[in-house]
Design a protein around this motif. Sequence first.
Motif, mmCIF file in Angstrom:
data_model
loop_
_atom_site.group_PDB
_atom_site.id
_atom_site.type_symbol
_atom_site.label_atom_id
_atom_site.label_comp_id
_atom_site.label_asym_id
_atom_site.label_seq_id
_atom_site.Cartn_x
_atom_site.Cartn_y
_atom_site.Cartn_z
ATOM 1 N N ARG A 214 0.849 -1.277 0.071
ATOM 2 C CA ARG A 214 0.246 -0.122 -0.255
ATOM 3 C C ARG A 214 0.571 1.411 0.018
ATOM 4 O O ARG A 214 2.065 1.172 1.277
ATOM 5 C CB ARG A 214 -1.028 -0.173 1.079
ATOM 6 C CG ARG A 214 -2.055 -0.928 0.933
ATOM 7 C CD ARG A 214 -2.588 -1.242 2.384
ATOM 8 N NE ARG A 214 -3.487 -2.321 2.631
ATOM 9 C CZ ARG A 214 -4.528 -1.913 1.447
ATOM 10 N NH1 ARG A 214 -5.252 -1.111 1.637
ATOM 11 N NH2 ARG A 214 -5.538 -3.154 1.915
ATOM 12 N N HIS B 42 -9.988 -9.466 -3.377
ATOM 13 C CA HIS B 42 -10.289 -9.269 -1.783
ATOM 14 C C HIS B 42 -9.476 -10.434 -1.310
ATOM 15 O O HIS B 42 -9.028 -10.932 -0.534
ATOM 16 C CB HIS B 42 -11.038 -9.045 -0.318
ATOM 17 C CG HIS B 42 -11.074 -8.012 -1.585
ATOM 18 N ND1 HIS B 42 -11.100 -6.736 -0.637
ATOM 19 C CD2 HIS B 42 -13.235 -6.731 -1.459
ATOM 20 C CE1 HIS B 42 -11.685 -5.402 -1.222
ATOM 21 N NE2 HIS B 42 -12.890 -5.990 -1.723
ATOM 22 N N GLU C 80 -5.063 -11.615 -4.798
ATOM 23 C CA GLU C 80 -5.045 -10.149 -6.072
ATOM 24 C C GLU C 80 -4.077 -9.014 -6.187
ATOM 25 O O GLU C 80 -3.959 -8.674 -7.402
ATOM 26 C CB GLU C 80 -5.861 -8.926 -4.624
ATOM 27 C CG GLU C 80 -5.101 -8.736 -3.874
ATOM 28 C CD GLU C 80 -5.780 -9.630 -2.067
ATOM 29 O OE1 GLU C 80 -5.393 -10.308 -2.333
ATOM 30 O OE2 GLU C 80 -5.649 -8.314 -1.108
ATOM 31 N N PRO D 133 -0.558 -11.822 8.741
ATOM 32 C CA PRO D 133 -0.611 -10.692 8.286
ATOM 33 C C PRO D 133 -0.631 -10.605 6.210
ATOM 34 O O PRO D 133 -1.152 -11.414 6.131
ATOM 35 C CB PRO D 133 1.116 -10.458 8.466
ATOM 36 C CG PRO D 133 0.936 -11.400 9.070
ATOM 37 C CD PRO D 133 0.251 -12.231 9.282
ATOM 38 N N ARG D 134 -1.731 -8.674 6.978
ATOM 39 C CA ARG D 134 -2.385 -8.825 5.484
ATOM 40 C C ARG D 134 -3.513 -9.861 5.061
ATOM 41 O O ARG D 134 -3.933 -8.967 3.601
ATOM 42 C CB ARG D 134 -1.705 -8.905 4.174
ATOM 43 C CG ARG D 134 -0.268 -7.854 4.675
ATOM 44 C CD ARG D 134 1.602 -7.822 3.361
ATOM 45 N NE ARG D 134 0.246 -7.912 1.116
ATOM 46 C CZ ARG D 134 -0.242 -8.584 1.160
ATOM 47 N NH1 ARG D 134 0.829 -9.539 1.584
ATOM 48 N NH2 ARG D 134 -1.195 -8.498 -0.031
ATOM 49 N N MET D 135 -3.709 -10.397 5.526
ATOM 50 C CA MET D 135 -4.855 -11.158 5.241
ATOM 51 C C MET D 135 -6.106 -11.607 5.900
ATOM 52 O O MET D 135 -7.283 -10.634 5.569
ATOM 53 C CB MET D 135 -3.998 -12.403 4.666
ATOM 54 C CG MET D 135 -3.420 -12.881 3.928
ATOM 55 S SD MET D 135 -3.059 -14.618 3.377
ATOM 56 C CE MET D 135 -3.802 -15.120 2.680
ATOM 57 N N ASP E 97 -11.511 -4.621 2.804
ATOM 58 C CA ASP E 97 -10.767 -4.415 3.262
ATOM 59 C C ASP E 97 -11.240 -4.166 4.968
ATOM 60 O O ASP E 97 -11.789 -2.888 5.288
ATOM 61 C CB ASP E 97 -9.396 -3.451 2.936
ATOM 62 C CG ASP E 97 -9.574 -3.898 2.019
ATOM 63 O OD1 ASP E 97 -9.320 -5.108 1.527
ATOM 64 O OD2 ASP E 97 -8.312 -3.158 1.106
ATOM 65 N N GLU F 157 -2.516 -0.998 10.285
ATOM 66 C CA GLU F 157 -2.632 -2.231 8.797
ATOM 67 C C GLU F 157 -4.053 -2.765 8.042
ATOM 68 O O GLU F 157 -5.215 -2.885 8.788
ATOM 69 C CB GLU F 157 -2.292 -3.561 10.066
ATOM 70 C CG GLU F 157 -0.665 -3.960 10.201
ATOM 71 C CD GLU F 157 0.054 -3.259 9.630
ATOM 72 O OE1 GLU F 157 0.564 -4.014 7.993
ATOM 73 O OE2 GLU F 157 1.492 -3.039 10.235
ATOM 74 N N TYR F 158 -3.672 -3.778 7.112
ATOM 75 C CA TYR F 158 -4.786 -3.421 6.213
ATOM 76 C C TYR F 158 -4.555 -5.096 5.634
ATOM 77 O O TYR F 158 -3.810 -5.954 5.625
ATOM 78 C CB TYR F 158 -4.994 -3.005 4.751
ATOM 79 C CG TYR F 158 -5.603 -1.730 5.831
ATOM 80 C CD1 TYR F 158 -6.394 -1.020 5.136
ATOM 81 C CD2 TYR F 158 -3.687 -0.953 5.735
ATOM 82 C CE1 TYR F 158 -6.428 0.507 4.937
ATOM 83 C CE2 TYR F 158 -4.779 0.648 5.582
ATOM 84 C CZ TYR F 158 -5.530 0.911 5.121
ATOM 85 O OH TYR F 158 -5.843 2.089 5.860
ATOM 86 N N SER G 258 -6.956 -8.326 3.420
ATOM 87 C CA SER G 258 -7.720 -8.814 2.622
ATOM 88 C C SER G 258 -8.871 -9.348 2.478
ATOM 89 O O SER G 258 -9.311 -9.265 1.785
ATOM 90 C CB SER G 258 -7.035 -8.470 1.334
ATOM 91 O OG SER G 258 -6.368 -9.138 1.469
#
Lengths: 435, 140
Positions: A82, A158, A161, B56-58, B86, B92-93, B95
């Motif tokens: 990001r 999502h 991706e 992480p991230r997921m 998201d 932190e994201y 998804s």
Amino acid sequence: MHKMSKMFVLAVIATAGISTSYAYTGGPDKPGATEIPVKTDADNAGLKLPAGFGALKAIDGLGHTRHIAVTSSGEIYVKLDRPKDGKGILFLQDTNGDGKIDKQTGFGNYGGTGIYVKGDYLYASSNTEVFRYKLDAKQHVINTETPEKIITGLIDRHQHESKSLTLDNNGNIYVNIGAYSNSCQVKDRTKGSMGMKPCPVLDSAAGIWQFKADKANQTYGDGVHYATGLRNVVGLDWNQQQNQLFVMQHGRDQLHDLFPDLYTEKQSADLPAECMYAVKKGSDCGWPYIYYDPEKHKKMLAPEYGGDGVKTAGESAEDPVVAFPAHMAPNGLLFYTGKQFPEKYRNGAFIAFHGSWNRSPEDQAGYFVVFVPFRDGKPSGKWEVFADGFAGPGPVKSPGQALHRPCGLAQGPDGSLYVSDDVKGTVYRIVYKAK
Amino acid sequence: MKKILMAGMMVVMALSAAAQVKKQAPAGTTASIARGKVLYKQICATCHQADATGVPRMNPPLIKTKYVLGDKTKLIKVLLLGLNEDVEIEGEYYSNPMPSQATLKDEEIADVLTFVRNSFGNKAPAITPGQVKAVRATIK
């Protein structure tokens, strides 16, 4: 206690390793020639490497750095997951030649994974689009604000991706479009839900699409549906020797969770293989109908389609070139063409395994870079762990415990191997030290 | 010295007694948490991890987040409807889509949520089957 003693040993090793080591990295065609010596870190950046190799952290703390590209002069572009402060691509320079990055700039207000330097262009992807930036003679981006949008409108739901990319030598770019599904169940990741037949995901995802590298605003209709039946590919590379695309597939998850009567937790941790495929136009690698069993060396019918762990299927689907243990998440693939490393590594494959999250209650696995020797475009020996220790000293029970996770790979002009980490944003540089 | 030790021991005893009283108070909650723990392992742990730290991230962590500790209706809806957007937690994201758990019974959803809201360092009021039923009625 065990952990403490390990840490103590590490500390001792780190202290003992003060004896300075230099890598004589030579020029592109001068193995071992002494140009600018790059000083490796005393602890080899925390990595465990084969004898003769050393490593340094070129830079640390960049954030979630996904893929990485190195220019002909050894400067680095990394793609951030990001954008940070409006910058999704970082340009890293080492102005005094000591191996450590001392100048950092950024551009590109979008997150993503793919980044690649080819000829006069830098290519970079968001999770829906691909851009390219014209480079000058030093492979610096001429105008960071006005890239050409070459591909647009790709699916991002999502899941899987990342739009990883690579290029061939004929002006084509290959883009992964991952499946927005685990195994094409009617209800994704829902216990007992059966697979859709035919799987509708396959028309616009779960494959590799080929586009023109120099044409603006292409989308599905403009591209070639190059390979299908690939659940998700993050690591891919063009093999120059074979003139062929090689990809690493992330195999399916959760056989036990979804079909507990057919698979034990242990089987679910060990199945299916993470596969390397050599693909050509029209290849079908079988997802979601089959998975590959690394013990039986067979393509198995997926339980969503009537499989029971015994029935084989997918006669027409590609066989993997290499089958790795399950769930290790191959995120980077690089065929090594450099001359710095010993002969054995020439034309072989390096694979960055990001590390698993669904092997519980077993320890998680991966979090390393492996090497597969190749001869004439085919594996010529068993795969081996090349660089380990990214995650830290202890076993990883849950991926959040991993200090670093290898994600992208790139080769420097001197033959150094670069590895990006998407936990802390460390860029590792691995070099071979002259005997 | 002895006096200090005695005083210290008494404090410890008093504290543990207090903790026991606290634990005993919601008797139904304790049973709900125990049932929820079993469900968590079966249904949630693969993605959210046994220690609820997520991936992480997921897949988001379930530790001290507003999603878990906050509005009950919103939380119940995440289980009934799933979530495909998201999620941002402390910068932190995450998804990955969460599949709907609507096939679980009201009591099972209440149990697993009560377990999560009272484990991994979380502390929040229990969720009852009645609350799940009420939310389910609004989305049918």
